[in-house]
Design an enzyme around this catalytic site. Structure first.
Site, PDB file in Angstrom:
ATOM      1  N   GLN A 296     -32.224  -0.952 -33.210  1.00  0.00           N
ATOM      2  CA  GLN A 296     -31.869   0.308 -33.850  1.00  0.00           C
ATOM      3  C   GLN A 296     -31.570   0.129 -35.341  1.00  0.00           C
ATOM      4  OE1 GLN A 296     -28.999   1.702 -30.434  1.00  0.00           O
ATOM      5  NE2 GLN A 296     -29.706   3.493 -31.540  1.00  0.00           N
TER       6      GLN A 296
ATOM      7  N   ASP B 133     -32.826   0.089 -28.417  1.00  0.00           N
ATOM      8  CA  ASP B 133     -32.757  -1.032 -27.473  1.00  0.00           C
ATOM      9  C   ASP B 133     -31.633  -0.911 -26.458  1.00  0.00           C
ATOM     10  OD1 ASP B 133     -30.843  -1.416 -29.456  1.00  0.00           O
ATOM     11  OD2 ASP B 133     -31.429  -3.478 -29.907  1.00  0.00           O
TER      12      ASP B 133
END
Length: 469
Positions: free
Chosen positions: A77, A229
């Site tokens: 991210q 993720d």
């Protein structure tokens, strides 16, 4: 005649590597895993992500090889992918663990107030978030900021390229929620915040729902919305209310998929979104398993010998205490911090105690994050422990006692990639796939865990003395 398997593919483009898993769409059975490394560092040319994706077989999967019907992408991210009007990055992507934008994070918080960020956006800026990196570019490389036409995240960029760079890029709610310019509460972009940080307007990807399709490749493969993720890991693990996932990888993360609305003005708990339509309150530490690797290097031993040393030490490291803020820290928010070792006496300065102190420091930092999650009303029934560091016997030995709740160890697997594959199956069939979660080990707190209570109290005392938090 045996029926041909329906195959879906999940991609995990992490800080360290790109992993591509092929999965049976109907059962969740892992059929194949391929991977390729990413360069080290806190900034990267996005083209290196594509190189690794190709090397790991992702491009073949997107073309439909191996009976692949659908593909989903998850990625680290926050990474800033700032593109000009030709789709070319104006600067290397600044990753989540790049802390150069810490001054801009503080300035943004002061400019609007922490309560505004928590109440209206869901997160309070720290150096990890995309908006702070845009502000850094605006202040330090204004000539580059002036060329930015579009801002994507790593998973957005990969999906966009897999689909042949369509006119409109897409993202999902989980990844958008980590930018700092998307409101989790209203499910809308705050483009005013982006423009203020960057110094100009820029386009952003369309936010898709959890089961929506981003498009179809030229090879006829459906591409799902994708996810950040951690949201993808929760999806891969089938996390339910009361399950808190603790992941020990490059970073440490503590998060839960929940219906609870989070608005933490302290900034400790980020009110992210999950990949199934709910919330994903999360805390992250910069110093994960690398704490153990660095200590092993200091002791001049390999990681296996390091683990053996830790297991041979007294469980409380005979009083040695490590604050493992080796690369600065995000939880607590101390980007300029360094690690420290306290409690040293002539009799306890031994290699095995140093090894155990680093294990304790790592797990205590994650336990602090778990307490912060509890403080926001998130139920903590049990911990699901994942990531490379979770496989350490030294970590497993103390985890349940330090966390104070049962700890489940799933069968080893690539759960971020598996979550992306599960989402791909969802996009393929339009129904959420009920895949079975396999738990390998369950650890329970011991009746005599007073030692862990004492270690955590000393850890908190030293953190307060040195850093005032």
């Amino acid at each position: 005649m045996a029926l041909k398997r329906r195959v879906v593919v999940g991609v995990d483009s992490s800080t360290q590597s790109c992993k591509v898993v092929s999965v049976d769409a109907d059962t969740g059975e892992l059929l194949q895993l391929q991977s390729a490394p990413h360069p080290d560092g806190t900034s990267i040319n996005p083209a290196r992500w594509w190189d690794a994706f190709e090397q790991a077989g992702g491009a073949d999967a997107a073309a439909g090889a191996g009976n692949v019907l659908a593909l989903g992408v998850s990625a680290q991210q926050h990474g800033m992918v700032a593109l000009d009007d030709t789709g070319t990055p104006v600067h290397d992507a600044l990753l989540w663990n790049d802390v150069r934008s810490a001054p801009q994070a503080r300035a943004l918080t002061e400019q609007y107030g922490a309560s505004m960020w928590a109440d209206e956006v869901g997160v309070v800026p720290v150096a990890s978030f995309t908006i702070t990196k845009l502000a850094w570019m605006h202040e330090n490389r204004p000539e580059l900021a002036a060329r930015v036409e579009q801002v994507l995240l790593p998973h957005d960029w990969l999906t966009w390229n897999i689909l042949g760079r369509p006119v409109e890029a897409t993202t999902d709610r989980s990844d958008a929620s980590g930018t700092g310019y998307f409101s989790v509460h209203s499910n809308e972009y705050r483009l005013d915040l982006l423009e203020s940080a960057l110094g100009r307007a820029a386009s952003v990807p369309r936010v898709l729902g959890p089961s929506e399709r981003a498009g179809v490749t030229s090879g006829g493969v459906i591409v799902s919305a994708g996810a950040g993720d951690n949201a993808s890991a929760a999806l891969g693990l089938g996390a339910e209310e009361g399950d808190v996932i603790v992941s020990i990888g490059t970073s440490g993360t503590v998060f839960a998929s929940t219906a609870a609305q989070i608005a933490d003005a302290s900034g400790s708990v980020a009110g992210f979104a999950d990949a199934v339509g709910g919330q994903l309150p999360l805390l992250a530490t910069i110093n994960g398993a690398r704490t153990l690797v660095a200590t092993a290097g200091m002791l001049d031993v390999n990681i296996e010998r390091f683990g053996a040393l830790a297991l041979s030490a007294p469980i409380d490291a005979d009083g040695l205490l490590m604050l493992p803020y080796l690369d600065g820290e995000r939880t607590p928010n101390l980007p300029d911090a360094t690690g420290s070792l306290t409690g040293m006496q002539r009799g306890n300065m031994r290699p095995e105690n140093l090894a155990q102190a680093s294990v304790l420091g790592l797990v205590c930092s994650l336990a602090d994050a778990l307490d912060s999650l509890r403080s926001q009303g998130v139920p903590v029934r049990q911990v699901i422990l994942i990531g490379g560091g979770s496989q350490s016997p030294a970590v497993q030995k103390i985890a349940a006692d330090v966390f104070g709740v049962p700890v489940l160890l799933p069968a080893p697997g690539e759960y971020v990639a598996l979550g992306a594959a599960r989402q791909a199956a969802w996009a393929l069939d339009g129904e959420f796939p009920e895949w079975k979660r396999e738990i390998a080990t369950e650890l329970t707190p011991s009746a005599a865990r007073d030692w862990a209570v004492d270690v955590r109290a000393r850890y908190a005392e030293q953190r307060g003395l040195i850093y005032g938090v």
